[in-house]
Design an enzyme around this catalytic site. Structure first.
Site, PDB file in Angstrom:
ATOM      1  N   GLY A   1      39.614 -47.096  33.954  1.00 37.77           N
ATOM      2  CA  GLY A   1      38.676 -47.861  33.142  1.00 37.77           C
ATOM      3  C   GLY A   1      38.242 -49.164  33.753  1.00 37.77           C
ATOM      4  O   GLY A   1      37.213 -49.720  33.356  1.00 37.77           O
ATOM      5  N   ARG A   2      39.007 -49.694  34.687  1.00 35.94           N
ATOM      6  CA  ARG A   2      38.597 -50.917  35.389  1.00 35.94           C
ATOM      7  C   ARG A   2      38.978 -50.855  36.861  1.00 35.94           C
ATOM      8  O   ARG A   2      39.212 -51.874  37.504  1.00 35.94           O
ATOM      9  CB  ARG A   2      39.204 -52.164  34.733  1.00 35.94           C
ATOM     10  CG  ARG A   2      40.718 -52.187  34.654  1.00 35.94           C
ATOM     11  CD  ARG A   2      41.178 -53.552  34.187  1.00 35.94           C
ATOM     12  NE  ARG A   2      42.616 -53.617  33.984  1.00 35.94           N
ATOM     13  CZ  ARG A   2      43.291 -54.731  33.791  1.00 35.94           C
ATOM     14  NH1 ARG A   2      42.646 -55.892  33.801  1.00 35.94           N
ATOM     15  NH2 ARG A   2      44.586 -54.718  33.591  1.00 35.94           N
ATOM     16  N   ARG A  39      44.837 -52.405  45.914  1.00 39.43           N
ATOM     17  CA  ARG A  39      46.235 -52.100  46.250  1.00 39.43           C
ATOM     18  C   ARG A  39      46.287 -50.919  47.206  1.00 39.43           C
ATOM     19  O   ARG A  39      45.444 -50.020  47.151  1.00 39.43           O
ATOM     20  CB  ARG A  39      47.055 -51.815  44.984  1.00 39.43           C
ATOM     21  CG  ARG A  39      46.746 -50.514  44.312  1.00 39.43           C
ATOM     22  CD  ARG A  39      47.786 -50.165  43.249  1.00 39.43           C
ATOM     23  NE  ARG A  39      47.702 -51.021  42.096  1.00 39.43           N
ATOM     24  CZ  ARG A  39      47.031 -50.696  40.981  1.00 39.43           C
ATOM     25  NH1 ARG A  39      46.371 -49.556  40.925  1.00 39.43           N
ATOM     26  NH2 ARG A  39      47.018 -51.501  39.962  1.00 39.43           N
ATOM     27  N   ASP A  61      50.737 -42.583  32.308  1.00 45.27           N
ATOM     28  CA  ASP A  61      49.675 -42.853  33.274  1.00 45.27           C
ATOM     29  C   ASP A  61      50.080 -43.944  34.259  1.00 45.27           C
ATOM     30  O   ASP A  61      49.302 -44.277  35.159  1.00 45.27           O
ATOM     31  CB  ASP A  61      48.369 -43.232  32.569  1.00 45.27           C
ATOM     32  CG  ASP A  61      48.520 -44.443  31.670  1.00 45.27           C
ATOM     33  OD1 ASP A  61      49.409 -44.418  30.793  1.00 45.27           O
ATOM     34  OD2 ASP A  61      47.756 -45.413  31.825  1.00 45.27           O
ATOM     35  N   ASN A  62      51.301 -44.484  34.114  1.00 46.59           N
ATOM     36  CA  ASN A  62      51.781 -45.514  35.034  1.00 46.59           C
ATOM     37  C   ASN A  62      52.923 -45.032  35.915  1.00 46.59           C
ATOM     38  O   ASN A  62      53.600 -45.838  36.558  1.00 46.59           O
ATOM     39  CB  ASN A  62      52.218 -46.765  34.262  1.00 46.59           C
ATOM     40  CG  ASN A  62      51.036 -47.594  33.792  1.00 46.59           C
ATOM     41  OD1 ASN A  62      49.955 -47.510  34.370  1.00 46.59           O
ATOM     42  ND2 ASN A  62      51.225 -48.364  32.755  1.00 46.59           N
TER      43      ASN A  62
END
Length: 471
Positions: free
Chosen positions: A91-92, A178, A252-253
Site C-alpha cells: 500500500g505504500r 530496503r 504479512d510481516n
C-alpha cells in the site's frame, strides 16, 4: 548509470504474471534530499559506484535500474492481530528491483513510502522521516547482533508535510529502500488460497522453492513448509537472544526466507521482561517479547493452511509444523552461545547455560539491562576479570550468578581473539533503547543535525565487526 560487473539484475517475481502484482509508479516528490546510503550493502549488489545524483534518480525518482522492468506492487493478504484481512497488498511500497549478490542469492530492493498503489486503502502511501530513521537503526542493530535481517539501503527526504495521529504533525516525509532476501510473505500464499486459485498456489510454491529453497523437490509442499519452519525458528530464536521485540508479527510481516523486515513499532528490551510490548496498540500483549515464538508458530499454521490444497494430505504439513518447537529450542541454545561467544559443549551443557543466563537476568530484574550481560561475559570465563571489575561487578554474585558462572566455565571461548577489539575495552556496550532513539531523532527534528545518527551507525558498524556474528 555506473554499475559494476558485480551488478547482476534478475527480476523474477514478475515472471509469475499479473495475478500476483500490479505495475505502479512512484509518487512525484517535491524534493529528493539524500540522507542515507548504505554503500557496504550497495557493493554486494554492484551499485556502490552510483553517484549521488544517480542514486537519487534510482531511489528517489525510481528510474529503473539497468535490466529492471520498473516498480510492481505485490499482492497479498494476511492476518492482522489474528483477524483476516483480504484488502492488503503493497500500500505504500513496491518491489523496485531484484538482483543476485556475490553469493548467488536473489535479493530484492523494496520501498516504503514511495506513494499510493491500488492497495493503499485510502492511505497517502507515504513514510515519515522519523519512521525511516527508526528502520535504519533497527536494521543496523539487528545486523550487528547476528539476526537475519533486511538492511536499510537508502533514505531520501521527500519534502512533504504529513499528518499522522501517533506523532506530532505535520511531520517530515521520506522514502526508504530496503535490501532483503525476499518480500514473498506468508500472506502471499494466503491470498491465493483465499481466492481458491490452486494454480496460483502451485506456481508460487515452485517460484519460492526454486529461488529460495532449491534443496526441496518440485511440488513438495511439506518440504517447503519445513524449510520455512526451520528458517523462522532460527529468526525467532535470534530475536529473543537479541532482546528484540518486532511489535507487529502479522502474517504479512513474515517471509519465506526467515529474514526480519518491516520495522515499525519495534523495541529492544531494557531488561528481562517477558510481557514487554513494542506497539502501543498491542493492548493484550499478543506480540509481547516472550510470546513471539507462539506468534510465529501461529503464523506458520496459517501458511500450512494455505499450502493444504497443493499437499498430498495433511500429514506432511502437520509433521513440518511440529518441527518448530524442537527447532526453536535448538536455535535458541545456539543463539545464546553465539551471543556469549562460546562454543557448544553438547545439548545438556548448552541448555544449562541458556537456563542459567535467563535465570540471572530474571533474578536481577530492572537492575540488570539485557545487553550488558552478553557484553560483559562475551568470550565466556575469559572475560571474568573484565566483567567483575566493570560497572556491573556488584550484580555478579549470589546463587543465580554462581549457576551462570559454573555453566559458563564449561564452555570454551569461540574465536577468543575477538576480545582484542577496542570495543571490549569500553565500559558499556552499544544498545538501542528507546531513549537513545528519541535523542537521535530530536537532533534531526530540532536542528536538522544528522551527526548523532551517523555517529551511532559508525559505532554499530564497529560493533558488528567486533562481535563477528554470522547471520
Amino acid at each position: 548509470m555506473l554499475v559494476s560487473p558485480a551488478y547482476r539484475p534478475e527480476p523474477r517475481f514478475i515472471d509469475l504474471g499479473p495475478d500476483y502484482s500490479d505495475e505502479v509508479k512512484s509518487a512525484d516528490f517535491p524534493q529528493t534530499t539524500l540522507r542515507f546510503r548504505n554503500d557496504r550493502a550497495a557493493a554486494e549488489v554492484g551499485l556502490e559506484g552510483l553517484t549521488d545524483a544517480e542514486w537519487i534518480a534510482a531511489f528517489g525518482r525510481f528510474q529503473p535500474l539497468p535490466g529492471q522492468p520498473g516498480p510492481i506492487a505485490m499482492r497479498y493478504h494476511g492476518h492482522q492481530f489474528r483477524q483476516y484481512n483480504p484488502d492488503l497488498g503493497d500500500g505504500r511500497g513496491f518491489l523496485a528491483a531484484q538482483m543476485r549478490d556475490a553469493n548467488g542469492r536473489l535479493l530484492d530492493l523494496g520501498t516504503k513510502g514511495s506513494g499510493q498503489t491500488p492497495w493503499s486503502r485510502n492511505g497517502d502511501g507515504r513514510l515519515t522521516l522519523k519512521g525511516g530513521v527508526r528502520e535504519i537503526l533497527a536494521a543496523a542493530m539487528l545486523e550487528a547482533l547476528g539476526v537475519p535481517t533486511s538492511r536499510a539501503f537508502s533514505l531520501i527526504e521527500t519534502g512533504e508535510a504529513l499528518e499522522r495521529g501517533d506523532e506530532p504533525s505535520p511531520t517530515r516525509s521520506a522514502v526508504l529502500v530496503r535490501l532483503s532476501h525476499s518480500h514473498v510473505r506468508f500472506g502471499t500464499f494466503q491470498r491465493a488460497a483465499y481466492l481458491g486459485r490452486t494454480d496460483q498456489t502451485e506456481a508460487l510454491l515452485e517460484h519460492v522453492r526454486s529461488l529460495y529453497h532449491p534443496q526441496i523437490a518440485p511440488g513438495d509442499a511439506p518440504g517447503l513448509l519445513r524449510a520455512v519452519v526451520e528458517a523462522s525458528a532460527r529468526l525467532t530464536a535470534r530475536w529473543i537472544a537479541a532482546g528484540f521485540v518486532h511489535g507487529v508479527l502479522n502474517t504479512d510481516n513474515l517471509n519465506v526466507t526467515g529474514e526480519s523486515f518491516d520495522y515499525g513499532p519495534w523495541r529492544f528490551l531494557p531488561h528481562y521482561d517477558p510481557a514487554f510490548t513494542a506497539a502501543y496498540f498491542d493492548q493484550t500483549g499478543l506480540y509481547a517479547f516472550a510470546r513471539q515464538p507462539e506468534a510465529v508458530f501461529w503464523n506458520l499454521t496459517q501458511l500450512a493452511g494455505a499450502l493444504k490444497p497443493v499437499a498430498d494430505g495433511p500429514e506432511g504439513l502437520t509433521e513440518a509444523l511440529n518441527s518448530f518447537g524442537p527447532a526453536y529450542i535448538r536455535e535458541l541454545r545456539a543463539a545464546f552461545l553465539m551471543r556469549l561467544g562460546v562454543l557448544s559443549l553438547g545439548e545438556a551443557a548448552d541448555q544449562r547455560l541458556l537456563d542459567a543466563a535467563l535465570a540471572l537476568l530474571r533474578e536481577n530484574g530492572e537492575a540488570m539491562r539485557w545487553e550488558p550481560l552478553f557484553f560483559d561475559w562475551f568470550g565466556g570465563f575469559a572475560s571474568s576479570a573484565r566483567a567483575l571489575s566493570g560497572p556491573r561487578g556488584k550484580l555478579y554474585q549470589g546463587e543465580a550468578f554462581d549457576a551462570f558462572r559454573f555453566a559458563l566455565m564449561e564452555h570454551e571461548p569461540d574465536r577468543i581473539e575477538r576480545l582484542e577489539h577496542p570495543m571490549f575495552a569500553a565500559r558499556e556496550p552499544e544498545e538501542m533503547l528507546i531513549d537513545e532513539v528519541e535523542t537521535i531523532w530530536s537532533a534531526i527534528a530540532a536542528d536538522d543535525d544528522w551527526s548523532p545518527l551517523n555517529a551511532k551507525l559508525a559505532r554499530l558498524e564497529a560493533a558488528r565487526t567486533a562481535w563477528g556474528f554470522r547471520a
